[in-house]
Design a protein around this motif. Sequence first.
Motif, PDB file in Angstrom:
ATOM      1  N   ALA A 196      37.576   2.767 -35.908  1.00 29.55           N
ATOM      2  CA  ALA A 196      36.252   2.469 -36.461  1.00 29.55           C
ATOM      3  C   ALA A 196      35.583   1.446 -35.566  1.00 29.55           C
ATOM      4  O   ALA A 196      36.168   0.416 -35.237  1.00 29.55           O
ATOM      5  CB  ALA A 196      36.354   1.939 -37.888  1.00 29.55           C
ATOM      6  N   LEU A 197      34.339   1.747 -35.178  1.00 30.21           N
ATOM      7  CA  LEU A 197      33.600   0.884 -34.263  1.00 30.21           C
ATOM      8  C   LEU A 197      32.284   0.446 -34.892  1.00 30.21           C
ATOM      9  O   LEU A 197      31.590   1.245 -35.524  1.00 30.21           O
ATOM     10  CB  LEU A 197      33.305   1.617 -32.953  1.00 30.21           C
ATOM     11  N   GLY A 198      31.938  -0.844 -34.706  1.00 27.65           N
ATOM     12  CA  GLY A 198      30.686  -1.359 -35.230  1.00 27.65           C
ATOM     13  C   GLY A 198      30.309  -2.669 -34.578  1.00 27.65           C
ATOM     14  O   GLY A 198      31.104  -3.258 -33.825  1.00 27.65           O
ATOM     15  N   ASP A 199      29.090  -3.141 -34.889  1.00 32.53           N
ATOM     16  CA  ASP A 199      28.579  -4.362 -34.258  1.00 32.53           C
ATOM     17  C   ASP A 199      28.010  -5.363 -35.247  1.00 32.53           C
ATOM     18  O   ASP A 199      27.694  -6.488 -34.864  1.00 32.53           O
ATOM     19  CB  ASP A 199      27.484  -4.008 -33.244  1.00 32.53           C
ATOM     20  N   GLU A 205      33.969  -4.146 -43.174  1.00 32.94           N
ATOM     21  CA  GLU A 205      35.008  -3.519 -44.009  1.00 32.94           C
ATOM     22  C   GLU A 205      35.557  -2.249 -43.354  1.00 32.94           C
ATOM     23  O   GLU A 205      36.758  -1.982 -43.413  1.00 32.94           O
ATOM     24  CB  GLU A 205      34.454  -3.195 -45.392  1.00 32.94           C
ATOM     25  N   MET A 206      34.692  -1.479 -42.736  1.00 35.15           N
ATOM     26  CA  MET A 206      35.113  -0.265 -42.052  1.00 35.15           C
ATOM     27  C   MET A 206      36.023  -0.593 -40.872  1.00 35.15           C
ATOM     28  O   MET A 206      37.076   0.045 -40.681  1.00 35.15           O
ATOM     29  CB  MET A 206      33.870   0.500 -41.576  1.00 35.15           C
ATOM     30  N   ILE A 207      35.647  -1.587 -40.093  1.00 37.23           N
ATOM     31  CA  ILE A 207      36.453  -1.987 -38.940  1.00 37.23           C
ATOM     32  C   ILE A 207      37.831  -2.471 -39.389  1.00 37.23           C
ATOM     33  O   ILE A 207      38.866  -2.120 -38.800  1.00 37.23           O
ATOM     34  CB  ILE A 207      35.724  -3.083 -38.134  1.00 37.23           C
ATOM     35  N   GLU A 208      37.856  -3.260 -40.457  1.00 36.59           N
ATOM     36  CA  GLU A 208      39.127  -3.817 -40.935  1.00 36.59           C
ATOM     37  C   GLU A 208      40.022  -2.757 -41.568  1.00 36.59           C
ATOM     38  O   GLU A 208      41.248  -2.888 -41.563  1.00 36.59           O
ATOM     39  CB  GLU A 208      38.862  -4.943 -41.932  1.00 36.59           C
ATOM     40  N   VAL A 214      37.234  -1.760 -33.698  1.00 33.51           N
ATOM     41  CA  VAL A 214      36.619  -2.201 -32.441  1.00 33.51           C
ATOM     42  C   VAL A 214      35.265  -2.841 -32.748  1.00 33.51           C
ATOM     43  O   VAL A 214      34.404  -2.220 -33.382  1.00 33.51           O
ATOM     44  CB  VAL A 214      36.418  -1.037 -31.456  1.00 33.51           C
ATOM     45  N   ILE A 215      35.099  -4.068 -32.290  1.00 29.19           N
ATOM     46  CA  ILE A 215      33.817  -4.765 -32.401  1.00 29.19           C
ATOM     47  C   ILE A 215      33.071  -4.587 -31.079  1.00 29.19           C
ATOM     48  O   ILE A 215      33.572  -4.966 -30.018  1.00 29.19           O
ATOM     49  CB  ILE A 215      34.024  -6.261 -32.688  1.00 29.19           C
ATOM     50  N   ILE A 216      31.891  -4.001 -31.153  1.00 28.27           N
ATOM     51  CA  ILE A 216      31.057  -3.818 -29.968  1.00 28.27           C
ATOM     52  C   ILE A 216      30.063  -4.982 -29.910  1.00 28.27           C
ATOM     53  O   ILE A 216      29.340  -5.226 -30.880  1.00 28.27           O
ATOM     54  CB  ILE A 216      30.295  -2.479 -30.023  1.00 28.27           C
ATOM     55  N   ILE A 235      42.475  -5.255 -34.395  1.00 30.06           N
ATOM     56  CA  ILE A 235      41.042  -5.207 -34.109  1.00 30.06           C
ATOM     57  C   ILE A 235      40.796  -5.776 -32.718  1.00 30.06           C
ATOM     58  O   ILE A 235      41.313  -6.839 -32.373  1.00 30.06           O
ATOM     59  CB  ILE A 235      40.236  -5.999 -35.160  1.00 30.06           C
ATOM     60  N   LEU A 236      40.016  -5.051 -31.918  1.00 31.66           N
ATOM     61  CA  LEU A 236      39.703  -5.447 -30.553  1.00 31.66           C
ATOM     62  C   LEU A 236      38.228  -5.787 -30.431  1.00 31.66           C
ATOM     63  O   LEU A 236      37.391  -5.217 -31.134  1.00 31.66           O
ATOM     64  CB  LEU A 236      40.041  -4.306 -29.584  1.00 31.66           C
ATOM     65  N   ARG A 237      37.918  -6.703 -29.526  1.00 32.84           N
ATOM     66  CA  ARG A 237      36.521  -6.999 -29.182  1.00 32.84           C
ATOM     67  C   ARG A 237      36.238  -6.447 -27.787  1.00 32.84           C
ATOM     68  O   ARG A 237      36.812  -6.910 -26.807  1.00 32.84           O
ATOM     69  CB  ARG A 237      36.255  -8.509 -29.215  1.00 32.84           C
ATOM     70  N   GLU A 238      35.380  -5.473 -27.742  1.00 26.90           N
ATOM     71  CA  GLU A 238      34.965  -4.900 -26.465  1.00 26.90           C
ATOM     72  C   GLU A 238      34.060  -5.895 -25.750  1.00 26.90           C
ATOM     73  O   GLU A 238      33.345  -6.676 -26.378  1.00 26.90           O
ATOM     74  CB  GLU A 238      34.243  -3.580 -26.711  1.00 26.90           C
TER      75      GLU A 238
END
Length: 258
Positions: A196-199, A205-208, A214-216, A235-238
């Motif tokens: 799940a990717l978001g910014d 909640e979706m990312i977790e 992935v945090i963009i 969880i990764l930070r791009e």
Amino acid sequence: MKTPPLIVFTDLDGTLLDHATYDWSPAAPVLQDLIQNDIPVILTSSKTAPEIADLRSAMGLDAYPAICENGAGVMPAGQGAMPERDAYWRLREALDSLPTALRAPYRGFGDMDVEHVASSTGLPLEDAAKAATRAFSEPGLWSGDDQGRADFIAAMAERGVHARDGGRFLTLGWGRRKSDAMAEVLAQYGNPPSIALGDAPNDIEMIEAATHGVIIPNPHRDPLPPLKGEGDGHILREQMPAPNGWANAVSTLMRRYI
């Protein structure tokens, strides 16, 4: 339905689409790679069903469902009909029931003409009209101070309406989140591993909830706070913004499953 090796849930603005230009072309080869490997890509956005339908077709993703209006609705695969708008009109009634001093600084899409929606979003007029055709939720701009904003959010909560800060707007809805719709779609596919990717805050909640979050980074907004799961690599930070950061993160993670 055969369970796929992986499933990808992705926000759009600022995540897969460039925040300013809405371009996604650098991610096109990775999207093709996902399709060819039978990995569903579920567009998961605050955008409306008409908006997402066009993007889904342009990206070659009509074979998969999509999630619209921050999780309020799940669009079936293929070209579906416009959802009923009863929930939207009830939301507008709740909004208009506020005292004038609280209501006035909030300007939702329903308070704007198409030209103002276009100028607020950067969309062409035709696309802005689709963005304004809400079924479940109301994005808007807040022009008051921070205390007034807090009071506004509290007053809407008393009426059963939740406010979420997205990439551009303060969006009002009935409380269903992207993660709720994500769980629904995952069950349809047999609960495979997920990305799940978001910014934005409405993506947290979706990312977790995903196997890989992935945090963009979005240079147009404050970064998300530290999330649970970052410490253990869940969880990764791009480092790159959309759409290049999306392409890099998805390409790297999908190699673990194909």
